[in-house]
Design a protein around this motif. Structure first.
Motif, PDB file in Angstrom:
ATOM      1  N   SER A  50      10.774   3.937  12.085  1.00  0.00           N
ATOM      2  CA  SER A  50      11.508   4.968  10.999  1.00  0.00           C
ATOM      3  C   SER A  50      11.056   4.031   9.436  1.00  0.00           C
ATOM      4  N   GLY A  51      11.047   4.908   8.784  1.00  0.00           N
ATOM      5  CA  GLY A  51      10.614   4.360   7.425  1.00  0.00           C
ATOM      6  C   GLY A  51       8.939   4.215   7.417  1.00  0.00           C
ATOM      7  N   PRO A  52       8.598   3.429   6.342  1.00  0.00           N
ATOM      8  CA  PRO A  52       7.221   3.187   6.224  1.00  0.00           C
ATOM      9  C   PRO A  52       7.036   2.046   7.289  1.00  0.00           C
ATOM     10  N   CYS A  53       5.831   1.961   7.900  1.00  0.00           N
ATOM     11  CA  CYS A  53       5.607   0.881   8.698  1.00  0.00           C
ATOM     12  C   CYS A  53       4.015   0.803   8.893  1.00  0.00           C
ATOM     13  N   ILE A  54       3.533  -0.593   9.515  1.00  0.00           N
ATOM     14  CA  ILE A  54       2.209  -0.720   9.561  1.00  0.00           C
ATOM     15  C   ILE A  54       2.128  -0.829  11.358  1.00  0.00           C
ATOM     16  N   VAL A  55       1.320  -0.195  11.869  1.00  0.00           N
ATOM     17  CA  VAL A  55       0.912  -0.433  13.433  1.00  0.00           C
ATOM     18  C   VAL A  55      -0.304  -1.047  13.421  1.00  0.00           C
ATOM     19  N   ALA A  56      -0.199  -2.425  14.120  1.00  0.00           N
ATOM     20  CA  ALA A  56      -1.462  -3.318  14.012  1.00  0.00           C
ATOM     21  C   ALA A  56      -1.632  -3.804  15.561  1.00  0.00           C
ATOM     22  N   TYR A  57      -2.824  -3.693  16.097  1.00  0.00           N
ATOM     23  CA  TYR A  57      -2.955  -4.281  17.430  1.00  0.00           C
ATOM     24  C   TYR A  57      -3.321  -5.822  17.171  1.00  0.00           C
ATOM     25  N   ALA A  58      -2.652  -6.712  17.909  1.00  0.00           N
ATOM     26  CA  ALA A  58      -2.801  -8.045  17.984  1.00  0.00           C
ATOM     27  C   ALA A  58      -3.813  -8.842  18.549  1.00  0.00           C
ATOM     28  N   ASP A  59      -5.195  -8.257  18.604  1.00  0.00           N
ATOM     29  CA  ASP A  59      -6.247  -8.839  19.018  1.00  0.00           C
ATOM     30  C   ASP A  59      -7.314  -8.965  17.945  1.00  0.00           C
ATOM     31  N   THR A  60      -6.936  -8.657  16.712  1.00  0.00           N
ATOM     32  CA  THR A  60      -8.031  -8.553  15.425  1.00  0.00           C
ATOM     33  C   THR A  60      -7.329  -9.352  14.353  1.00  0.00           C
ATOM     34  N   LEU A  61      -8.207  -9.753  13.503  1.00  0.00           N
ATOM     35  CA  LEU A  61      -7.890 -10.312  12.025  1.00  0.00           C
ATOM     36  C   LEU A  61      -8.993  -9.972  11.165  1.00  0.00           C
ATOM     37  N   PHE A  62      -8.435  -9.955   9.951  1.00  0.00           N
ATOM     38  CA  PHE A  62      -9.288  -9.312   8.674  1.00  0.00           C
ATOM     39  C   PHE A  62      -8.965  -9.795   7.517  1.00  0.00           C
ATOM     40  N   LYS A  63      -9.911  -9.731   6.631  1.00  0.00           N
ATOM     41  CA  LYS A  63      -9.619 -10.083   5.253  1.00  0.00           C
ATOM     42  C   LYS A  63      -9.914  -8.627   4.333  1.00  0.00           C
ATOM     43  N   ALA A  64      -8.812  -8.521   3.367  1.00  0.00           N
ATOM     44  CA  ALA A  64      -8.870  -7.243   2.635  1.00  0.00           C
ATOM     45  C   ALA A  64      -8.487  -7.467   1.229  1.00  0.00           C
ATOM     46  N   ASP A  65      -8.876  -6.644   0.404  1.00  0.00           N
ATOM     47  CA  ASP A  65      -8.060  -6.658  -1.056  1.00  0.00           C
ATOM     48  C   ASP A  65      -8.096  -5.257  -1.336  1.00  0.00           C
ATOM     49  N   PHE A  66      -7.046  -4.472  -0.782  1.00  0.00           N
ATOM     50  CA  PHE A  66      -6.904  -3.067  -1.427  1.00  0.00           C
ATOM     51  C   PHE A  66      -5.450  -2.870  -1.651  1.00  0.00           C
ATOM     52  N   LYS A  67      -5.156  -1.770  -2.338  1.00  0.00           N
ATOM     53  CA  LYS A  67      -3.851  -1.323  -2.333  1.00  0.00           C
ATOM     54  C   LYS A  67      -3.428  -0.033  -1.497  1.00  0.00           C
ATOM     55  N   LEU A  68      -2.351   0.004  -0.742  1.00  0.00           N
ATOM     56  CA  LEU A  68      -2.021   1.315  -0.246  1.00  0.00           C
ATOM     57  C   LEU A  68      -2.050   2.428  -1.031  1.00  0.00           C
ATOM     58  N   ASP A  69      -2.406   3.622  -0.867  1.00  0.00           N
ATOM     59  CA  ASP A  69      -2.361   4.703  -1.545  1.00  0.00           C
ATOM     60  C   ASP A  69      -1.045   5.281  -1.509  1.00  0.00           C
ATOM     61  N   PRO A  70      -0.378   5.525  -2.703  1.00  0.00           N
ATOM     62  CA  PRO A  70       1.295   5.886  -2.586  1.00  0.00           C
ATOM     63  C   PRO A  70       0.817   7.433  -2.325  1.00  0.00           C
ATOM     64  N   ASN A  71      -0.128   8.104  -2.711  1.00  0.00           N
ATOM     65  CA  ASN A  71      -0.045   9.570  -2.416  1.00  0.00           C
ATOM     66  C   ASN A  71      -0.285   9.993  -0.840  1.00  0.00           C
TER      67      ASN A  71
END
Length: 335
Positions: A100-121
């Motif tokens: 319920s509500g906003p959520c992230i689904v993430a599979y737990a066998d990967t890592l990442f590096k990122a610098d971006f903002k979630l698009d509110p639209n």
């Protein structure tokens, strides 16, 4: 914000390390893979994490460790169990009480590096990485508005070079829940499994707007070789960022050298040993007459008389490179 983390079962590609613990709890630079994953997600979304829901195999008995990972983020921990290996869509629905509500689904066998903002639209965001060989991955197809209009698995023709890395944002997880429930009700399976992609395709048919979140680095932990490589890359990132103390103050050095970057945990003793670069050593280990680089050693392990590179060694191991009368467990491999 919630994070939903389907965790793999015992699997086979990282044996023997996954015979006693799930792959996501293998340490990378001193922290479990899944802990590094949720911490990195929290940095990207840049808002409080209210709950982390883990879906795991009940036989592992790792509830306490997972709870500590969630509470370290100031979040509630919810533990769910997938008793049958029926795919990603089924795993997510095992945690349907948390959808319920906003959520992230993430599979737990990967890592990442990122610098971006979630698009509110956007109604949803699929995190992707530009790759040179898209035919080996599932990729996204974009329209002229840079919206995702299709998911294509291992395309034989040029669709795009943006590979899906296994991390998704949904503005309203109730809608994902409803779509996945329709997939389960229709018994829509591929290879005996329910997939998240079928739920996503249903949302796209409803007109939901999917955007991409592009990551700079994507690091896999699928097998021994790539896990050792991911450990090395993570150590280099942490060394450059200087955000974590990588060598514990309790480390004892006797005629030994540490070549950065390395992670050395508490209560480690190094005697006549050279460690590094790109080595992680867990707590309470002793290394004597050892040269080791580009390797990962877990906890309470004793190594003597060894020259190691690209090695992955588990917990409570005793290894002496001079001995020939040795006892080695199932699925062990020497190269």
């Amino acid at each position: 914000m919630k994070i939903i983390v389907p965790m793999a079962g015992r699997g086979s590609r990282l044996r023997p390390h996954t015979l006693t613990v799930p792959k996501p709890l293998i340490p990378i630079a001193g922290k479990p893979i899944v802990q590094r994953l949720v911490e990195d997600i929290a940095k990207v979304v840049n808002e409080p994490i209210d709950e982390v829901a883990f879906i795991t195999d009940r036989s592992f008995g790792v509830e306490e460790q997972l709870t500590k990972i969630a509470t370290s983020l100031g979040a509630k921990a919810s533990i769910y169990y997938q008793d049958e290996p029926l795919g990603t869509g089924h795993a997510i629905m095992c945690a349907k009480e948390s959808l319920s509500g906003p959520c992230i689904v993430a599979y737990a066998d990967t890592l990442f590096k990122a610098d971006f903002k979630l698009d509110p639209n956007a109604d949803a965001v699929i995190w992707v990485k530009q790759v040179p060989n898209p035919e080996a991955y599932g990729v996204v197809k974009l329209n002229d508005k840079n919206e995702i209009v299709e998911l294509v698995e291992k395309p034989t023709e040029k669709v795009s070079d943006l590979a899906v890395i296994g991390i998704y944002y949904f503005k309203d997880a109730l809608k994902l829940k409803a779509s996945l429930q329709s997939v389960l009700d229709a018994k829509l399976m591929h290879g005996g499994e329910y997939q998240i992609n079928d739920g996503i395709k249903d949302l796209m048919k409803q007109g939901k707007v999917f955007k991409t979140g592009k990551v700079d680095e994507w690091m896999d932990c699928g097998n021994k070789n790539v896990t050792v490589e991911t450990n090395s890359r993570t150590l280099n990132f942490l060394h450059q960022e200087k955000t974590e103390n990588l060598v514990d103050s309790s480390v004892v050095l006797e005629n030994s050298e540490i070549i950065a970057p390395c992670y050395i945990g508490p209560n480690v003793t190094l005697k006549n040993t050279t460690v590094g670069p790109n080595v992680s050593i867990g707590h309470s280990c002793t290394l004597t007459n050892v040269t080791i680089n580009n390797s990962l050693v877990q906890n309470e392990t004793i190594i003597t008389n060894a020259n190691l590179t690209e090695a992955m060694i588990g917990n409570k191991v005793e290894y002496n490179g001079k001995f020939t009368k040795i006892s080695i467990g199932d699925y062990s491999k020497f190269e």
